[in-house]
Design an enzyme around this catalytic site. Structure first.
Site, PDB file in Angstrom:
ATOM      1  N   GLU A   1      43.541  33.535  40.237  1.00  0.00           N
ATOM      2  CA  GLU A   1      42.149  33.915  40.068  1.00  0.00           C
ATOM      3  C   GLU A   1      41.228  32.814  40.598  1.00  0.00           C
ATOM      4  O   GLU A   1      40.260  33.080  41.284  1.00  0.00           O
ATOM      5  CB  GLU A   1      41.870  34.177  38.579  1.00  0.00           C
ATOM      6  CG  GLU A   1      40.517  34.840  38.325  1.00  0.00           C
ATOM      7  CD  GLU A   1      40.194  34.993  36.844  1.00  0.00           C
ATOM      8  OE1 GLU A   1      40.970  34.508  36.002  1.00  0.00           O
ATOM      9  OE2 GLU A   1      39.157  35.591  36.545  1.00  0.00           O
TER      10      GLU A   1
ATOM     11  N   TYR B   1      42.380  39.388  27.971  1.00  0.00           N
ATOM     12  CA  TYR B   1      42.643  37.968  27.689  1.00  0.00           C
ATOM     13  C   TYR B   1      41.735  37.467  26.550  1.00  0.00           C
ATOM     14  O   TYR B   1      42.184  37.208  25.455  1.00  0.00           O
ATOM     15  CB  TYR B   1      42.383  37.130  28.940  1.00  0.00           C
ATOM     16  CG  TYR B   1      43.577  36.946  29.840  1.00  0.00           C
ATOM     17  CD1 TYR B   1      44.549  37.921  29.949  1.00  0.00           C
ATOM     18  CD2 TYR B   1      43.730  35.783  30.608  1.00  0.00           C
ATOM     19  CE1 TYR B   1      45.645  37.756  30.786  1.00  0.00           C
ATOM     20  CE2 TYR B   1      44.821  35.609  31.441  1.00  0.00           C
ATOM     21  CZ  TYR B   1      45.769  36.588  31.532  1.00  0.00           C
ATOM     22  OH  TYR B   1      46.848  36.410  32.363  1.00  0.00           O
TER      23      TYR B   1
END
Lengths: 382, 395
Positions: free
Chosen positions: B244, B128
């Protein structure tokens, strides 16, 4: 009231800042740490040549007669560049004790040797499981063969593994927790029965644990009066505390500078992150923390040489307690503002943060010194 | 109102506890409880044991081989695992990429990737963040250009946890520069052995290697490894970040840490007394104990809310990570100046050399330093507060 440095102190600060900025950069420091030796001979010689290793010694012993404010100036510069050299151990703690309590013969033998850079020393006082209270001494020294024989354990001996000679506290009477009954002894690093376990510390310095098994020392190894070393030990650590408070100020200002610079460079959402109010306020808090820390470091330095025990205790413990708190807030904020970069060892930021963290753990954390100030309140009369 | 667990939940907890008692190997338990350095094989062995029990994925539905447990069962499982000293399972596969594949991937991708994640045979890492795209993730620049049946990927990812061990990386890549930055992002699965990929370690401030930089130099990735639709990757990324954040409360870990801290307070000496009898220290411990209870119940309250967690999950990330940091900080203070020594060699199980103080002292400062990451990763806590301001308070 006068918060300004003398002309000499100003000159000392200027030249030492130049030295740290030019001769002790991040890469050089990393190389020194990687050797595992705990100091750089070249740097140590340079400090000796500048007269720094003798600054606070009497003029009769190759010194310049300086005081704790001079030490403050030096340590602040060291904090700025995070010097890992054994200045605190050798000059401030052990050197200070010999200066204040040593016999003429001890002073003559040790102070010029420290001043020239040839002798390294350390002070071994704290013991495993005894935390920060200075009177908890279990190590014993018993009369033997016209001298003394020492048995016990020591811990958190800063640069103990590098020292040629150590000053070791031991109980000659009374029991653990008693102020009286403590004495100080000079012990060679190579003495029979002395085991020194040398460890790296998280901030790039060194610490040691000692095991003493029937270490025999002669009668003239005694430093200061028999049984009455407690006030000397307390004062030595107060000088040490004032010194690391000043070091913290140097590190905090360096950390503020590097954080401010990073926040102006680092762009997210199309603007430097310094534009975000939430970070601006955080950096304003960091600035205030460093300013307050500077004030408290000055308070500590101007009281560290005092023989008025209560006044000194209040100043030193207040400084250590508050600087520990400021350093924590400031350090955590600096890492947070650096983001991911702040948790890598590639940035100076994380090394400043680690040293500031360890300063809080050294010679009594904030909670311990808060307790000292709190106890003084209890003793106050209306 | 009733804050007690149901008899079924209590029975479930007993079942998990019994399993851990029977099946968690002692050497693994020791590594975890002492927070020693963990070899890859530890995590692999433990995942295999869970897999054999049918508990490989506590958060997956049964159709993909998961347990099908509800949110409270999952929490109980995590808590028991943490308290027993089981290693953390690998979030990157089980909790991050798998839910994305299940929800947005095609049948082939589900068949190809989910079994390896479940058995622990294939490790994943997350692509990411980039050097220029951290909190501002949508500004990412790693590009994927279509060339026949492949995408050609160029760029750099960073903070890649476990990148040195992973077989696969799930990446956000730029497939279009038109429109808003969020609109040109795609979700690509890339094999770490593909030609053109190189991994450089980043050493963290505790001196340990857990994160990496990953470079992509003309890496050819089959179009079949695109998840969902091209240029829709941001939607999947946000879906994943939501997953998450809920996990980042980490109550199980914090409870286990609190138990360790209480044990440390009884074991560490403050002269003649145990540290627990030092009132100034005990107050700080009590403060964290209260905050842990508040977090624990808040997690349960949010997770059992019929409306689902939504943006309030940010509370869990913020409070959970702050608490995690404070617990390690207090462990460091509990060990006092013993924590100053840096003994990387003592993080291996076979170390028997000297150390200052206790085993707690050996790990305390390093863990405190390492845990600064908690408030930075997974969307920094500044970003999370922004989410609360915007999406909850409507500011």
């Amino acid at each position: 009231m006068d918060f300004t440095l003398t002309e000499e102190q100003q000159m000392l600060q200027d030249s030492l800042r130049r030295f740290v900025d030019n001769e002790y950069n991040f890469d050089k420091r990393s190389e020194i740490i990687a050797t595992g030796k705990g100091l750089d001979k070249g740097t140590w010689s340079a400090l000796a040549e500048m007269g720094l290793l003798a600054f606070t010694f009497p003029e009769d012993y190759d010194g310049l007669g300086g005081n704790a404010v001079d030490t403050m100036v030096v340590m602040e510069c060291f904090g700025r560049g995070l010097l890992v050299e054994p200045y605190l151990a050798t000059v401030v703690l052990a050197g200070g004790l010999i200066r204040d309590a040593g016999s003429d013969a001890q002073k003559a033998a040790l102070l010029p040797a420290i001043a020239s850079g040839e002798k390294l020393m350390a002070l071994a006082h704290h013991e495993p499981g005894n935390r920060y209270n200075l009177n908890r001494v279990n190590t014993e020294a018993k009369p033997s063969n016209g001298g003394y024989v020492l048995n016990g354990r020591k811990t958190a001996v800063i640069h103990g593994g590098q020292a040629d000679q150590l000053i070791i506290s031991a109980r000659t009477s009374g029991s653990a927790g008693d102020a009286s009954g403590q004495s100080l002894f000079l012990v060679d690093a190579g003495a029979s029965g002395l085991t020194i376990n040398d460890f790296a510390t998280h901030d790039g310095q060194r610490t040691a644990d000692l095991v003493l098994e029937n270490v025999q020392v002669p009668e003239n190894a005694l430093v200061g009066p028999l049984d009455q070393a407690a006030p000397l030990i307390e004062k030595a650590f107060d000088l040490g505390i004032a010194a690391i408070c000043a070091e913290a100020v140097g590190a905090m200002e360096a950390l503020n500078a590097t954080t401010l610079a990073y926040s102006k460079e680092r762009k997210q959402f199309g603007v430097p992150i310094a534009k975000f109010q939430v970070l601006q306020h955080r950096m304003a808090d960091m600035f205030m923390a460093a300013e307050q820390a500077r004030t408290m470091a000055i308070l500590a330095a101007t009281n560290a040489d005092s023989d008025d025990r209560e006044q000194r205790r209040r100043a030193i413990s207040s400084a250590k307690a508050l600087i520990g708190q400021y350093a924590r807030e400031l350090g955590q904020s600096a890492v947070q503002i650096h983001g991911g970069m702040g948790v890598t060892e590639e940035m100076f930021c994380s090394h400043l943060f680690k040293r500031l963290t360890l300063i809080n753990l050294q010679f009594g954390n904030s909670d311990y010194h808060l307790e000292q100030v709190s106890n003084l309140l209890l003793a106050e009369t209306a | 109102m009733n804050l007690n667990y149901t008899p079924e939940q209590d029975a479930f907890r007993q079942e998990v506890r019994q399993f851990l008692n029977d099946k968690l190997p002692d050497d693994i338990r020791e590594q975890v409880q002492k927070r020693l350095r963990m070899p890859k094989s530890t995590t692999e062995r433990w995942q295999k044991i869970l897999f054999d029990q049918g508990w490989g994925a506590s958060n997956w539905p049964t159709e993909h081989g998961g347990t099908g447990w509800d949110a409270v069962q999952q929490l109980i499982f995590e808590e028991e695992c943490a308290m027993a000293g089981a290693p953390r399972q690998l979030d990157f596969g089980l909790r991050m990429v798998a839910p994305v594949i299940m929800t947005f991937g095609n049948e082939e991708q589900k068949q190809r990737f989910l079994p390896g994640i479940l058995s622990g045979e294939e490790w994943w890492c997350q692509g990411y963040s980039e050097p220029g795209a951290g909190s501002d993730l949508a500004s990412l620049r790693t590009s994927a250009v279509r060339d026949g049946d492949h995408y050609v990927v160029n760029g750099q990812k960073t903070w890649t946890t476990l990148g040195q061990h992973a077989e696969w990386i799930f990446c956000l890549v730029r497939t279009s520069t038109e429109g808003k930055p969020q609109e040109g992002i795609s979700f690509l699965l890339i094999h770490m052995d593909d030609p053109g990929i190189s991994v450089r370690p980043i050493i963290m401030l505790d001196g340990e290697h857990e994160i990496n930089e990953v470079y992509f130099d003309n890496v050819r990735v089959p179009v079949a490894n695109l998840v969902g639709k091209e240029n829709q990757g941001w939607t999947y990324a946000k879906f994943l970040l939501g997953h998450e954040r809920t996990g980042l409360a980490n109550v199980g870990q914090s409870k286990s840490m609190m138990a360790r801290l209480k044990a440390a307070a009884r074991e560490e000496r403050d002269g003649e007394r145990p540290l627990m009898e030092n009132p100034r220290f005990r107050d700080r411990l009590a403060q964290l104990d209260m905050e842990l209870q508040a977090l624990d119940l808040t997690v349960l309250r949010i997770l059992t809310d019929a409306k689902g967690p939504g943006p309030a999950a940010s509370i869990l990330k913020i409070r959970g990570t702050e608490l995690g940091q404070n617990l390690y900080e207090l462990l460091m203070e509990a060990t006092g100046h013993d924590a100053m020594a840096h003994l990387p060699e003592a993080l291996d199980a076979d170390y028997n050399g000297p150390r200052p103080g206790s085993e707690n002292a050996t790990i305390a400062a390093g863990e405190y330093f390492n845990m600064r990451k908690l408030t930075i990763f997974g969307g920094s806590n500044e970003i999370q507060r922004g989410i609360i301001s915007k999406l909850v308070l409507g500011l």
